[in-house]
Structures are given as C-alpha cells and as structure tokens.
Write an enzyme that holds these catalytic residues in place. Structure first.
Site, mmCIF file in Angstrom:
data_model
loop_
_atom_site.group_PDB
_atom_site.id
_atom_site.type_symbol
_atom_site.label_atom_id
_atom_site.label_comp_id
_atom_site.label_asym_id
_atom_site.label_seq_id
_atom_site.Cartn_x
_atom_site.Cartn_y
_atom_site.Cartn_z
ATOM 1 N N THR A 9 4.480 1.412 -4.557
ATOM 2 C CA THR A 9 4.285 -0.159 -4.870
ATOM 3 C C THR A 9 4.364 -0.629 -6.413
ATOM 4 O O THR A 9 4.575 -1.681 -6.718
ATOM 5 C CB THR A 9 3.150 -0.136 -4.163
ATOM 6 N N GLY B 290 0.707 -0.978 0.006
ATOM 7 C CA GLY B 290 -0.230 -0.005 -0.336
ATOM 8 C C GLY B 290 0.746 1.223 -0.065
ATOM 9 O O GLY B 290 0.915 2.306 0.812
ATOM 10 N N CYS B 291 1.365 1.064 -0.347
ATOM 11 C CA CYS B 291 3.182 2.635 -1.022
ATOM 12 C C CYS B 291 2.743 3.226 -2.172
ATOM 13 O O CYS B 291 2.349 2.747 -3.517
ATOM 14 C CB CYS B 291 4.412 2.000 -0.414
ATOM 15 N N GLY B 292 3.440 4.429 -2.417
ATOM 16 C CA GLY B 292 3.760 5.130 -3.504
ATOM 17 C C GLY B 292 4.610 4.511 -4.693
ATOM 18 O O GLY B 292 4.018 4.170 -5.849
#
Length: 180
Positions: A38, A34-36
């Site tokens: 990803t 759930g990361c920018g």
C-alpha cells in the site's frame, strides 16, 4: 481490440473510456488499502504530481481479490487514499482483475504482457513462496499475482511494461519518464 477500445467504471458509475487517454502515458494499477505494498501510493502520487503536466496519467483500480486487502466501499477507499497519501489521480470502481468477472481491460493487458517473475531479493522470495501456496502453476499464467501490479501504456496505446509489486519503484519511474 486495443487499449483505446476499452472502458472502466468510476465510483459514481460513469464510464471512463481509455480513448480519453489518447496521446498520454498511462499507468494502470490494481491497488489495495491494507496490503504491505500500500505504501506504493506515495511514489505513484509523486510521479503523478511530477509528470502529469507532461502527459502522464494514473488509472487506479482498487481490487479485493488478494487476501481481502481492500474491503471498503469505493468511498471508503477514496477517503483512505486521500487522507493517508494525498492521492489526486483518478480512482475507479473496485473491480476484479482475474477470473470470471475480471475487467475486459485486464484480460487485454495480461494478454499483452504476461508474468515475467518477481525479480530478486527478500520481497521477491516472499511473494514466490506465497504464490506457490495459492497457485502452484503461477509462473506459467499471465494472471495478476498481487496488489500493485503496474502496466505502463505509451502514448500510442501500447503496453510497454508490466511491473510486479516487488519491482523497484525507481525502475517504474524510469520507464514512465522514458515514454514522456
């Protein structure tokens, strides 16, 4: 100790020895769902598909230490990655990469290649601003700064590069290709 002396655990609890990767070029990467960053799964998977027959391996170590961006179980993480990015490379048990409970492999990796900066551009500036609020001394320690930090290990078990998540994935691929 060297790279081949370490091991990690897979989602089923089995030991995965780095010595199993002798003679291969390995990317060790801490990941998040759930990361920018990803979307890095996509070029990493493409590199895996393009170069695995030449001896390239990816060691995916999910980590939830950065703003809780990997909250799921190992099974949920694996399902997310295969459904959204078609990943085929081995995924390990979710683990810490910094601090008291960090994997010994990460202690060694960080000792081989410390933090050298985020580079230039908007993502680099954003990461620098964020890290200043979390760790004002972040520039002066070798800790993993965020998800998708990549270490490239050559065929002899040496760390040849560390790429922060802000690095251009084309540069990561060029490094991998230069080691094959």
């Amino acid at each position: 100790m060297g790279f081949y002396d370490y091991s990690v655990t897979d989602p089923q609890g089995n030991e995965v020895k780095m010595s199993d990767f002798k003679g291969k070029v390995v990317m060790v990467v801490n990941t998040a769902t759930g990361c920018g960053f990803t979307p890095h799964y996509e070029p990493i998977e493409k590199m895996y598909e393009d170069y695995r027959d030449q001896g390239f391996e990816v060691l995916d170590i999910p980590c939830n230490q950065f703003k809780g961006q990997t909250p799921g179980t190992d099974e949920e993480i694996h399902e997310f990655c295969t459904l959204n990015y078609g990943t085929q490379f081995p995924q390990m048990h979710k683990s810490d990469v910094n601090g008291e409970n960090e994997l010994p492999l990460y202690t060694w990796l960080k000792g081989q290649r410390g933090f050298e900066g985020f580079g230039h551009g908007p993502k680099a500036l954003t990461m620098s601003a964020l890290l200043k609020t979390i760790d004002p001394d972040y520039k002066n320690n070798s800790d993993i700064k965020w998800n998708f930090t990549k270490f490239i290990i050559d065929r002899a078990g040496n760390v040849v590069a560390r790429f922060e998540p802000t690095a251009d994935m084309r540069a990561v691929e060029e490094c991998v290709k230069s080691q094959l």
